[in-house]
Enzyme design. Structure first.
Site, PDB file in Angstrom:
ATOM      1  N   SER A   1     -32.443 -34.313  12.800  1.00 55.24           N
ATOM      2  CA  SER A   1     -33.713 -34.199  13.523  1.00 55.24           C
ATOM      3  C   SER A   1     -33.936 -32.862  14.205  1.00 55.24           C
ATOM      4  CB  SER A   1     -33.833 -35.324  14.553  1.00 55.24           C
ATOM      5  OG  SER A   1     -34.200 -36.519  13.920  1.00 55.24           O
TER       6      SER A   1
ATOM      7  N   PHE B   1     -34.438 -48.603   4.856  1.00 55.24           N
ATOM      8  CA  PHE B   1     -33.059 -49.086   4.702  1.00 55.24           C
ATOM      9  C   PHE B   1     -32.957 -50.495   5.287  1.00 55.24           C
ATOM     10  CE2 PHE B   1     -32.956 -44.458   4.964  1.00 55.24           C
ATOM     11  CZ  PHE B   1     -32.215 -44.124   3.836  1.00 55.24           C
TER      12      PHE B   1
ATOM     13  N   TYR C   1     -39.502 -42.659  20.451  1.00 53.13           N
ATOM     14  CA  TYR C   1     -39.029 -41.720  19.433  1.00 53.13           C
ATOM     15  C   TYR C   1     -39.144 -42.351  18.049  1.00 53.13           C
ATOM     16  CZ  TYR C   1     -35.948 -38.175  17.363  1.00 53.13           C
ATOM     17  OH  TYR C   1     -35.424 -37.156  16.614  1.00 53.13           O
ATOM     18  N   SER C   2     -39.813 -41.655  17.135  1.00 51.04           N
ATOM     19  CA  SER C   2     -40.056 -42.202  15.794  1.00 51.04           C
ATOM     20  C   SER C   2     -40.101 -41.076  14.772  1.00 51.04           C
ATOM     21  CB  SER C   2     -41.376 -42.969  15.763  1.00 51.04           C
ATOM     22  OG  SER C   2     -41.715 -43.352  14.447  1.00 51.04           O
ATOM     23  N   ASN C   3     -39.307 -41.214  13.719  1.00 54.02           N
ATOM     24  CA  ASN C   3     -39.318 -40.235  12.634  1.00 54.02           C
ATOM     25  C   ASN C   3     -40.651 -40.186  11.910  1.00 54.02           C
ATOM     26  OD1 ASN C   3     -36.491 -39.101  12.397  1.00 54.02           O
ATOM     27  ND2 ASN C   3     -36.027 -41.274  12.407  1.00 54.02           N
TER      28      ASN C   3
ATOM     29  N   GLY D   1     -29.391 -33.962  16.121  1.00 53.04           N
ATOM     30  CA  GLY D   1     -29.745 -34.560  14.838  1.00 53.04           C
ATOM     31  C   GLY D   1     -28.620 -35.417  14.311  1.00 53.04           C
TER      32      GLY D   1
END
Length: 405
Positions: free
Chosen positions: A82, A140, A184-186, A326
């Site tokens: 990240s 996943f 927090y989110s990708n 990350g």
């Protein structure tokens, strides 16, 4: 699966660590000893680059391959996870400077087919206050069942960013857009990459390569074109909190699942150079750098971090530092810099989620954690009168993943 903040800043309470303010960078012997302690605590391999003005130090300890015992080297190319978000944020802010993107405009202005309505702004993507869910559970799914089967099934699967974005957008939001603390989110940074493509008319990874990576003078940083890490590298050993025993090497992996949220590879030297260039105003102007440093509280599972636009602030006993961490399957990275970029550390680890999880679903700190934080504090704050931690810590605030059990 949730992200758990095991925040260094939250746990370095008054009296926990005694260090002098702004001490000189310690000698190589002390740094080497503290790096060896991380390996001796159970980390397979660790490499670190430290800078204080013109003074630099690099070191490595342990093995890159647990079978052959090939040693790690300080300049190994590493998946930085990240930390990619800082690169992506810089690219978007360059477009803000050019007037092609407005930070407080709705994302739907640029991506109407993906993000309808006008409540979620570009700024909310970059500081994680959009409350769009993370796509990781959808990508996943076995992880939600306490199984790592998805990791192996998807090792060579190509996942397009639009698919990742839809997985996050189709899941239940974590709150109302703009509400704090953020979450927090990708997915936010996959959408930021898609927005970048829309306004530049070019591939986001290519744009970031030309206008951020090359502009910063980075020679060993890239978005890999294949599942292999380009250049000398280590294995990437994943423990998944004890579900994978012995840890499995995921060093060869199609990183399309991370994209503009987490696919970059780099060296520790390059990371220090990147953040130094950013904080010294070489990649974006003063106004945009100020926006990057405007923080809001963002939830990362078990706690809250002060998150800006692709950067977070971490308060240590010797001052405030900026950077990111990350985590990908098998590799962890931390990069921190003083506000002017003169004092820095970047560290890579080649074993991830090495801790265990207790009956309440909480991560149990591992001796690696205390040793790692000891090395970080020694590098950034100098030798202390007492370098003992009175509180167990688990570092890496942003990208700590925890399995539901």
């Amino acid at each position: 699966m949730t992200r758990v903040l095991a925040g260094v800043s939250a746990l370095l309470v008054a009296g926990a660590v005694a260090v002098p303010a702004q001490a000189a960078v310690p000698g190589g012997g002390e740094l080497r000893e503290s790096l060896d302690a991380v390996h001796e605590a159970g980390m397979y391999g660790v490499y670190s680059a430290v800078r204080d003005g013109r003074d630099t130090w690099k070191g490595a300890s342990g093995v890159a391959d647990v079978r052959t015992r090939r040693p790690v080297k300080p300049d190994m190319v590493h998946r930085v996870g990240s930390i990619t978000k800082t690169f992506t944020s810089v690219a978007v802010l360059q477009q803000v400077e050019r007037g092609t993107v407005e930070l407080d405009a709705p994302v739907s202005r640029y991506l109407p087919d993906l993000v309808p309505g006008d409540r979620i702004t570009v700024r909310m993507l970059l500081n994680h206050t959009s409350h769009i869910a993370d796509y990781i559970p959808g990508a996943f799914p076995s992880l939600l069942e306490g199984s790592t089967a998805s990791l192996d099934e998807h090792r060579f699967r190509r996942i397009e960013p639009e698919e990742l974005a839809r997985l996050g957008l189709q899941a239940a939001p974590t709150g109302q857009p703009g509400a704090t603390p953020g979450s927090y989110s990708n997915t936010n940074y996959i959408l930021a990459g898609l927005l970048l493509e829309k306004v530049t008319g070019t591939d986001a990874e290519g744009y970031i390569t030309r206008h951020v990576i090359r502009e910063a003078g980075l020679r060993h940083t890239s978005f890999p074109r294949t599942p292999r890490i380009p250049g000398p590298s280590s294995g990437a050993y994943e423990s998944m909190y004890g579900l994978i025993d012995p840890p499995r090497d995921y060093g060869v992996y199609d990183m399309s699942w991370a994209g503009t949220a987490g696919a970059v590879v780099s060296t520790m030297d390059d990371l220090n150079r990147f953040y130094r260039a950013l904080l010294q105003g070489e990649l974006v102007g003063a106004a945009q750098l100020a926006e990057m440093r405007r923080t809001v509280p963002v939830s990362a599972g078990g706690g809250v971090i002060e998150y800006g636009l692709g950067l977070y602030a971490l308060d240590l006993p010797c001052g405030r530092f900026w950077g990111h961490d990350g985590g990908v399957f098998g590799m962890i990275t931390q990069s921190l810099s003083s506000p002017d970029g003169s004092r820095q550390i970047s560290v890579g680890l080649n074993r991830a989620k090495y801790q265990t999880v207790d009956e309440n679903g909480q991560i149990v700190p591992h001796p690696i954690d205390a040793a790692f934080v000891g090395h970080l504090l020694l590098a950034l704050c100098g030798p202390g009168q007492a370098r003992t931690l009175s509180t167990p810590v688990t570092p890496f605030p942003a990208d700590r993943l925890q399995l539901s059990r």
